[in-house]
Design a protein around this motif. Structure first.
Motif, short mmCIF file in Angstrom:
data_model
loop_
_atom_site.label_atom_id
_atom_site.label_comp_id
_atom_site.label_asym_id
_atom_site.label_seq_id
_atom_site.Cartn_x
_atom_site.Cartn_y
_atom_site.Cartn_z
N LYS A 115 -22.30 -15.31 -20.86
CA LYS A 115 -21.14 -15.90 -20.63
C LYS A 115 -20.10 -14.80 -20.50
O LYS A 115 -19.03 -15.01 -19.78
CB LYS A 115 -20.75 -16.57 -21.94
CG LYS A 115 -21.60 -17.90 -22.34
CD LYS A 115 -21.41 -18.46 -23.54
CE LYS A 115 -21.93 -19.79 -23.90
NZ LYS A 115 -21.72 -20.35 -24.85
N ASP A 116 -20.19 -13.67 -21.14
CA ASP A 116 -19.43 -12.52 -21.22
C ASP A 116 -19.38 -11.91 -19.54
O ASP A 116 -18.56 -11.51 -19.16
CB ASP A 116 -19.71 -11.34 -22.10
CG ASP A 116 -19.62 -11.92 -23.23
OD1 ASP A 116 -18.34 -12.49 -23.89
OD2 ASP A 116 -20.91 -12.16 -24.06
N LEU B 56 -17.59 -14.28 -17.27
CA LEU B 56 -16.28 -14.25 -17.42
C LEU B 56 -15.36 -13.11 -17.19
O LEU B 56 -14.57 -13.28 -16.13
CB LEU B 56 -15.79 -14.26 -18.63
CG LEU B 56 -14.50 -14.64 -19.40
CD1 LEU B 56 -13.81 -15.76 -19.22
CD2 LEU B 56 -14.19 -13.92 -21.01
N SER C 151 -14.58 -9.03 -24.33
CA SER C 151 -15.44 -10.33 -24.43
C SER C 151 -16.70 -10.17 -25.15
O SER C 151 -17.35 -9.34 -24.65
CB SER C 151 -15.52 -10.80 -22.99
OG SER C 151 -16.28 -11.86 -22.72
N HIS D 130 -14.60 -20.18 -22.85
CA HIS D 130 -15.07 -18.78 -23.42
C HIS D 130 -13.92 -17.81 -23.60
O HIS D 130 -13.21 -17.56 -22.31
CB HIS D 130 -16.17 -18.25 -22.60
CG HIS D 130 -16.96 -16.96 -23.13
ND1 HIS D 130 -17.45 -17.15 -24.40
CD2 HIS D 130 -17.00 -15.75 -22.72
CE1 HIS D 130 -18.08 -15.67 -24.80
NE2 HIS D 130 -17.97 -15.06 -23.88
N HIS D 131 -13.38 -17.54 -24.75
CA HIS D 131 -12.38 -17.09 -25.03
C HIS D 131 -12.04 -15.46 -25.25
O HIS D 131 -12.52 -15.44 -26.69
CB HIS D 131 -11.38 -17.60 -25.94
CG HIS D 131 -11.08 -19.35 -25.45
ND1 HIS D 131 -12.20 -20.29 -25.69
CD2 HIS D 131 -10.12 -20.03 -25.08
CE1 HIS D 131 -11.86 -21.35 -25.15
NE2 HIS D 131 -10.34 -21.23 -24.88
N GLU E 86 -13.95 -21.81 -18.64
CA GLU E 86 -15.28 -21.53 -19.09
C GLU E 86 -15.68 -21.80 -20.49
O GLU E 86 -16.76 -21.76 -21.07
CB GLU E 86 -15.41 -19.89 -18.87
CG GLU E 86 -15.26 -19.49 -17.40
CD GLU E 86 -16.53 -19.82 -16.58
OE1 GLU E 86 -17.48 -19.68 -16.92
OE2 GLU E 86 -16.38 -20.46 -15.60
N ALA F 216 -10.41 -18.44 -18.95
CA ALA F 216 -10.87 -18.75 -20.46
C ALA F 216 -10.99 -20.25 -20.68
O ALA F 216 -12.29 -20.47 -21.48
CB ALA F 216 -10.18 -17.92 -21.29
#
Lengths: 81, 81
Positions: free
Chosen positions: A66-67, A70, A55, A39-40, A37, A34
């Motif tokens: 992005k999801d 991830l 996500s 992206h959390h 990326e 996360a």
């Protein structure tokens, strides 16, 4: 491999582990991804040995590449036996 | 210090951190306490830098001394500045 569910709250999947500490190991690995990326996802550790990942791309209010990126990286983790 | 809310789902409190990695540090410290106490709360990492802890005694279906003990120990953690 079980797939991610597409929901209004994002891509969601529950991972089950042998015990609590294995679940925590997984959470730490997800956290590294996360951060890398930037992206959390939301992460729920529950029922002793389960981790639910959620996500979504908040800026878009929807699921984006992005999801998908991830969750693909998360699926590549482990095993945690 | 903000107190824990007594709910039908157990004792609940949300902790806010400077960033995601500080939140993860906190989760790891909570995990150590949970293992030492053999009492494992549900832990939700959400909104980038927030951690929600939910502690109930499942065998009893209610809040017991185990939850009060766990939450007191969690309150003693940190700071994570």
């Amino acid at each position: 491999m079980e797939s991610w569910k597409e929901t209004p709250n994002g891509l969601i999947k529950v991972f089950k582990f042998r015990n609590f500490l294995k679940a925590i190991d997984f959470v730490n690995d997800v956290a590294k991804i996360a951060e890398a990326e930037n992206h959390h996802p939301d992460i729920l550790i529950h029922s002793y040995n389960r981790v639910k990942i959620m996500s979504i791309t908040h800026d878009e209010g929807s699921i984006t590449y992005k999801d998908h990126r991830l969750t693909t990286l998360i699926d590549s983790l482990g095993p945690y036996s």
